[in-house]
Design an enzyme around this catalytic site. Sequence first.
Site, PDB file in Angstrom:
ATOM      1  N   ASN A  14       1.188   3.336  -1.286  1.00  0.00           N
ATOM      2  CA  ASN A  14       0.243   3.765  -0.263  1.00  0.00           C
ATOM      3  C   ASN A  14      -0.671   4.851  -0.829  1.00  0.00           C
ATOM      4  O   ASN A  14      -0.262   5.689  -1.618  1.00  0.00           O
ATOM      5  CB  ASN A  14       0.954   4.215   1.024  1.00  0.00           C
ATOM      6  CG  ASN A  14       1.903   5.377   0.845  1.00  0.00           C
ATOM      7  OD1 ASN A  14       2.589   5.494  -0.156  1.00  0.00           O
ATOM      8  ND2 ASN A  14       1.962   6.238   1.849  1.00  0.00           N
ATOM      9  N   ILE A  15      -1.931   4.764  -0.431  1.00  0.00           N
ATOM     10  CA  ILE A  15      -2.950   5.720  -0.855  1.00  0.00           C
ATOM     11  C   ILE A  15      -3.661   6.187   0.416  1.00  0.00           C
ATOM     12  O   ILE A  15      -4.416   5.431   1.023  1.00  0.00           O
ATOM     13  CB  ILE A  15      -3.956   5.079  -1.831  1.00  0.00           C
ATOM     14  CG1 ILE A  15      -3.205   4.513  -3.040  1.00  0.00           C
ATOM     15  CG2 ILE A  15      -5.017   6.085  -2.250  1.00  0.00           C
ATOM     16  CD1 ILE A  15      -4.066   3.641  -3.952  1.00  0.00           C
ATOM     17  N   GLU A  39       1.958  -2.615   0.502  1.00  0.00           N
ATOM     18  CA  GLU A  39       2.082  -4.069   0.491  1.00  0.00           C
ATOM     19  C   GLU A  39       0.720  -4.730   0.293  1.00  0.00           C
ATOM     20  O   GLU A  39       0.597  -5.717  -0.440  1.00  0.00           O
ATOM     21  CB  GLU A  39       2.704  -4.570   1.805  1.00  0.00           C
ATOM     22  CG  GLU A  39       4.045  -3.962   2.113  1.00  0.00           C
ATOM     23  CD  GLU A  39       3.979  -2.674   2.932  1.00  0.00           C
ATOM     24  OE1 GLU A  39       4.933  -2.428   3.682  1.00  0.00           O
ATOM     25  OE2 GLU A  39       2.988  -1.920   2.817  1.00  0.00           O
ATOM     26  N   CYS A  52      -0.095  -5.240   7.626  1.00  0.00           N
ATOM     27  CA  CYS A  52       0.378  -5.793   6.355  1.00  0.00           C
ATOM     28  C   CYS A  52       1.035  -7.154   6.565  1.00  0.00           C
ATOM     29  O   CYS A  52       0.873  -8.070   5.754  1.00  0.00           O
ATOM     30  CB  CYS A  52       1.345  -4.832   5.680  1.00  0.00           C
ATOM     31  SG  CYS A  52       0.552  -3.337   5.066  1.00  0.00           S
TER      32      CYS A  52
END
Length: 130
Positions: A40-41, A53, A87
């Site tokens: 995750n960013i 994901e 996602c």
Amino acid sequence: MNDLLETARTAIGDSYAPYSEYRVGAAIETADGAVYTGCNIENANYSNSIHAEELALSKAVQDGHREFARLAVASDKRDGVTPCGMCRQSLAEFCGEDLPVYCDEGDGEVSEYTLGELLPNTITKAHLDV
């Protein structure tokens, strides 16, 4: 399963999560055995954040993959994180409802789902007038 989950755990180290401090890593295996990772960013504008994901899936699709064998997801909290709804829908575009999804519970425990269990009655191409 353990190898893919360990790859997802390693991807956590690349996470950028200064706002939530909730780091996530994912690893997706293609039908031909290639493995792609994502983390995750976060962004100060939360809607611009990238989920682990989706990053893994996007990298694989960018390289031409369209068929997938399994997915593993882990957080630094080892709390059984599952892919969020967004996602799940992105995965459903390229993966069958039988895609195994492994979620790290910590202490060696893993929850296993299928994508269909996580996202029943998904929106598919068949629902669109194309």
